[in-house]
Write a protein that holds these residues in place. Structure first.
Motif, PDB file in Angstrom:
ATOM      1  N   PRO A  14       0.853  -1.187   0.000  1.00 52.94           N
ATOM      2  CA  PRO A  14       0.000   0.000   0.000  1.00 52.94           C
ATOM      3  C   PRO A  14       0.891   1.241   0.000  1.00 52.94           C
ATOM      4  O   PRO A  14       1.860   1.313   0.758  1.00 52.94           O
ATOM      5  CB  PRO A  14      -0.770  -0.111   1.317  1.00 52.94           C
ATOM      6  N   VAL A  15       0.632   2.150  -0.884  1.00 56.62           N
ATOM      7  CA  VAL A  15       1.445   3.370  -0.941  1.00 56.62           C
ATOM      8  C   VAL A  15       0.540   4.576  -0.749  1.00 56.62           C
ATOM      9  O   VAL A  15      -0.466   4.720  -1.453  1.00 56.62           O
ATOM     10  CB  VAL A  15       2.167   3.491  -2.308  1.00 56.62           C
ATOM     11  N   ALA A  16       0.882   5.414   0.232  1.00 59.05           N
ATOM     12  CA  ALA A  16       0.069   6.607   0.488  1.00 59.05           C
ATOM     13  C   ALA A  16       0.217   7.581  -0.678  1.00 59.05           C
ATOM     14  O   ALA A  16       1.328   7.828  -1.164  1.00 59.05           O
ATOM     15  CB  ALA A  16       0.529   7.256   1.784  1.00 59.05           C
ATOM     16  N   GLY A  57      14.913 -10.187 -14.239  1.00 58.18           N
ATOM     17  CA  GLY A  57      13.798  -9.258 -14.412  1.00 58.18           C
ATOM     18  C   GLY A  57      14.353  -7.848 -14.479  1.00 58.18           C
ATOM     19  O   GLY A  57      15.444  -7.579 -13.959  1.00 58.18           O
ATOM     20  N   ALA A  58      13.614  -6.960 -15.122  1.00 58.53           N
ATOM     21  CA  ALA A  58      14.063  -5.570 -15.232  1.00 58.53           C
ATOM     22  C   ALA A  58      13.967  -4.896 -13.863  1.00 58.53           C
ATOM     23  O   ALA A  58      13.438  -5.486 -12.912  1.00 58.53           O
ATOM     24  CB  ALA A  58      13.170  -4.838 -16.236  1.00 58.53           C
ATOM     25  N   ASN A  59      14.438  -3.665 -13.757  1.00 59.29           N
ATOM     26  CA  ASN A  59      14.294  -2.924 -12.504  1.00 59.29           C
ATOM     27  C   ASN A  59      12.822  -2.836 -12.141  1.00 59.29           C
ATOM     28  O   ASN A  59      11.986  -2.539 -12.999  1.00 59.29           O
ATOM     29  CB  ASN A  59      14.830  -1.493 -12.644  1.00 59.29           C
ATOM     30  N   GLY A  60      12.521  -3.122 -10.881  1.00 63.63           N
ATOM     31  CA  GLY A  60      11.137  -2.999 -10.416  1.00 63.63           C
ATOM     32  C   GLY A  60      10.252  -4.181 -10.785  1.00 63.63           C
ATOM     33  O   GLY A  60       9.041  -4.148 -10.564  1.00 63.63           O
ATOM     34  N   ALA A  61      10.838  -5.261 -11.316  1.00 64.23           N
ATOM     35  CA  ALA A  61      10.024  -6.410 -11.740  1.00 64.23           C
ATOM     36  C   ALA A  61       9.482  -7.213 -10.563  1.00 64.23           C
ATOM     37  O   ALA A  61       8.482  -7.917 -10.698  1.00 64.23           O
ATOM     38  CB  ALA A  61      10.842  -7.314 -12.652  1.00 64.23           C
ATOM     39  N   GLY A  62      10.143  -7.118  -9.418  1.00 64.34           N
ATOM     40  CA  GLY A  62       9.664  -7.846  -8.228  1.00 64.34           C
ATOM     41  C   GLY A  62      10.652  -8.858  -7.669  1.00 64.34           C
ATOM     42  O   GLY A  62      10.305  -9.656  -6.806  1.00 64.34           O
ATOM     43  N   LYS A  63      11.908  -8.798  -8.110  1.00 64.84           N
ATOM     44  CA  LYS A  63      12.902  -9.779  -7.665  1.00 64.84           C
ATOM     45  C   LYS A  63      13.211  -9.635  -6.173  1.00 64.84           C
ATOM     46  O   LYS A  63      13.136 -10.590  -5.420  1.00 64.84           O
ATOM     47  CB  LYS A  63      14.205  -9.628  -8.473  1.00 64.84           C
ATOM     48  N   THR A  64      13.563  -8.405  -5.780  1.00 63.67           N
ATOM     49  CA  THR A  64      13.945  -8.194  -4.376  1.00 63.67           C
ATOM     50  C   THR A  64      12.771  -8.498  -3.457  1.00 63.67           C
ATOM     51  O   THR A  64      12.945  -9.115  -2.395  1.00 63.67           O
ATOM     52  CB  THR A  64      14.444  -6.741  -4.179  1.00 63.67           C
ATOM     53  N   THR A  65      11.577  -8.100  -3.866  1.00 61.25           N
ATOM     54  CA  THR A  65      10.391  -8.376  -3.047  1.00 61.25           C
ATOM     55  C   THR A  65      10.237  -9.886  -2.856  1.00 61.25           C
ATOM     56  O   THR A  65       9.972 -10.356  -1.742  1.00 61.25           O
ATOM     57  CB  THR A  65       9.136  -7.783  -3.730  1.00 61.25           C
ATOM     58  N   THR A  66      10.421 -10.644  -3.928  1.00 62.33           N
ATOM     59  CA  THR A  66      10.321 -12.110  -3.820  1.00 62.33           C
ATOM     60  C   THR A  66      11.393 -12.641  -2.871  1.00 62.33           C
ATOM     61  O   THR A  66      11.111 -13.455  -1.991  1.00 62.33           O
ATOM     62  CB  THR A  66      10.470 -12.761  -5.218  1.00 62.33           C
TER      63      THR A  66
HETATM   64  P1  ATP Z   1      15.567  -3.880  -8.999  1.00 62.46           P
HETATM   65  O1  ATP Z   1      16.231  -4.748 -10.008  1.00 62.46           O
HETATM   66  O2  ATP Z   1      15.488  -2.447  -9.435  1.00 62.46           O
HETATM   67  O3  ATP Z   1      16.083  -4.042  -7.603  1.00 62.46           O
HETATM   68  P2  ATP Z   1      13.291  -5.568  -8.350  1.00 62.46           P
HETATM   69  O4  ATP Z   1      12.929  -6.527  -9.423  1.00 62.46           O
HETATM   70  O5  ATP Z   1      14.106  -6.096  -7.229  1.00 62.46           O
HETATM   71  O6  ATP Z   1      13.997  -4.307  -8.995  1.00 62.46           O
HETATM   72  P3  ATP Z   1      11.389  -4.771  -6.341  1.00 62.46           P
HETATM   73  O7  ATP Z   1      12.370  -4.011  -5.503  1.00 62.46           O
HETATM   74  O8  ATP Z   1      10.932  -6.080  -5.827  1.00 62.46           O
HETATM   75  O9  ATP Z   1      11.936  -4.950  -7.825  1.00 62.46           O
HETATM   76  O10 ATP Z   1      10.134  -3.815  -6.577  1.00 62.46           O
HETATM   77  C1  ATP Z   1       8.948  -4.253  -7.231  1.00 62.46           C
HETATM   78  C2  ATP Z   1       7.922  -3.129  -7.217  1.00 62.46           C
HETATM   79  O11 ATP Z   1       7.476  -2.873  -5.883  1.00 62.46           O
HETATM   80  C3  ATP Z   1       8.455  -1.794  -7.724  1.00 62.46           C
HETATM   81  O12 ATP Z   1       7.422  -1.166  -8.429  1.00 62.46           O
HETATM   82  C4  ATP Z   1       8.794  -1.022  -6.461  1.00 62.46           C
HETATM   83  O13 ATP Z   1       8.655   0.361  -6.668  1.00 62.46           O
HETATM   84  C5  ATP Z   1       7.734  -1.543  -5.505  1.00 62.46           C
HETATM   85  N1  ATP Z   1       8.201  -1.558  -4.097  1.00 62.46           N
HETATM   86  C6  ATP Z   1       9.278  -2.225  -3.614  1.00 62.46           C
HETATM   87  N2  ATP Z   1       9.386  -2.059  -2.280  1.00 62.46           N
HETATM   88  C7  ATP Z   1       8.342  -1.259  -1.910  1.00 62.46           C
HETATM   89  C8  ATP Z   1       7.882  -0.726  -0.663  1.00 62.46           C
HETATM   90  N3  ATP Z   1       8.521  -0.988   0.477  1.00 62.46           N
HETATM   91  N4  ATP Z   1       6.784   0.055  -0.672  1.00 62.46           N
HETATM   92  C9  ATP Z   1       6.121   0.315  -1.821  1.00 62.46           C
HETATM   93  N5  ATP Z   1       6.484  -0.162  -3.028  1.00 62.46           N
HETATM   94  C10 ATP Z   1       7.577  -0.950  -3.088  1.00 62.46           C
END
Ligand code: ATP
Length: 327
Positions: A14-16, A57-66
């Protein structure tokens, strides 16, 4: 049995939302509105013990979140995840003993102290005996060629040496599953190769499972037979690196060495020309037309040499990242 099991894993942040200006700031203060970012959407995959899997995955694809969900740093919004038979988010000591997370852009070593001091702290946290500590430090120092570096303040080390020390700290407790987020980020080519070689040896020696993200395709091609590709939060590919090329690159490159020069107009009759340099011509040919085209070139032209190659994997990945599909 799979060591990593992920099914329908999702994460919504959730983003404000704040309107610009004073009015926006005030209303943001009293009544916040939120929008959702679906960072990871119903991702499913399994990894077997000892596998080295690339996560692309490209920047922001969701890798770090996973990776954060796999290591229990954040809670999934939906879906299931099990790593080494544990639910990561519980962060039980028995789970933490079995995993490690290395983030290329974050460091755990204390900047002003020698790496050895940070390593001693880690040994205490993980309850590593003196005997094991000495033996592991010796072994990792040798594998990482860090002789003479551990007594130096971390800030005085080169970036490559620092990354090697980070890896040492992350592996001292001998984890079974390594989650590596851009471990070679910013390193020069030699240091990249050294880290890559180390990871390969570590995987072979200890049978460790590795899930690795990297923007350097050389890391992926050198280490991973299997890759996962994530695009806008969705897993769009899970399979062999070779098949990735077949799936996403519907064409091949045909390199021809001609016996005599020919005009581009004449050559264009045989396929889409990518480059002409003297007597060397490179065609880009759709896969289904490959046999026909090669037969035609060999039958009608005087050719000294002909080879068929896949397009560079960087190119394919770049295309997948920008469009989400191969063509
Ligand atoms: P990168 O290669 O740039 O590190 P990534 O594949 O690891 O990218 P993530 O960091 O997982 O991508 O981010 C996935 C999406 O979630 C992006 O749109 C990012 O802006 C969003 N995001 C990541 N962390 C948060 C957070 N704490 N709050 C809100 N949005 C987030």
């Amino acid at each position: 049995m799979s060591i990593v099991v992920v099914s329908d894993l999702s994460k919504v942040y959730p983003v404000a939302v704040k309107e610009p200006g004073l009015k926006g700031t005030l209303s943001h203060f009293f009544r916040r509105t939120y929008r959702s970012i679906e960072a990871v959407k119903q991702v499913s995959f399994e990894i077997q013990p000892g596998e080295v899997v690339g996560f692309l995955g490209a920047n922001g694809a969701g890798k770090t979140t996973t990776l954060k969900m796999l290591t229990g740093l954040i809670h999934p919004s939906a879906g299931k995840v099990r790593v080494a038979d544990h639910i990561p988010f519980r962060r039980k000591p028995a789970f933490l003993q079995q995993i490690t997370l290395v983030m290329g852009q974050k460091q755990q070593l204390i900047w002003d102290l020698p790496a050895l001091d940070s390593l001693k702290i880690n040994a205490a946290i993980y309850g590593i005996s003196d005997k094991d500590y000495r033996q592991r430090i010796g072994e990792l120092t040798e594998m990482l060629s860090l002789q003479g570096k551990l007594n130096q303040a971390v800030r005085k080390l080169s970036l490559g040496e620092r990354m090697k020390c980070e890896l040492m700290a992350a592996l001292l407790h001998r984890p079974k599953v390594l989650f590596l987020d851009e471990p070679t980020l910013g390193l020069d080519v030699n240091a990249q190769v050294a880290v890559r070689e180390f990871l390969r040896e570590y995987n072979q020696r200890y049978g460790a499972t590795i899930l690795l993200t990297s923007h350097y395709m050389a890391d992926i091609t050198a280490l991973c037979q299997r890759v996962l590709v994530i695009h806008k939060g969705q897993l769009i590919y899970d399979g062999g690196l070779d098949d990735l090329i077949n799936t996403f690159a519907p064409y091949r490159e045909v390199q021809v060495e001609l016996a005599h020069p020919m005009s581009e107009t004449e050559l264009s009759f045989y396929g889409e020309i990518e480059a002409v340099e003297g007597l060397s011509v490179r065609f880009c040919v759709q896969r289904e037309a490959l046999t026909r085209t090669v037969a035609k070139i060999l039958a009608e032209l005087e050719v000294l040499d002909l080879s068929v190659t896949d397009p560079p994997v960087e190119e394919i990945i770049g295309r997948v990242f920008s469009t989400g599909v191969g063509s």
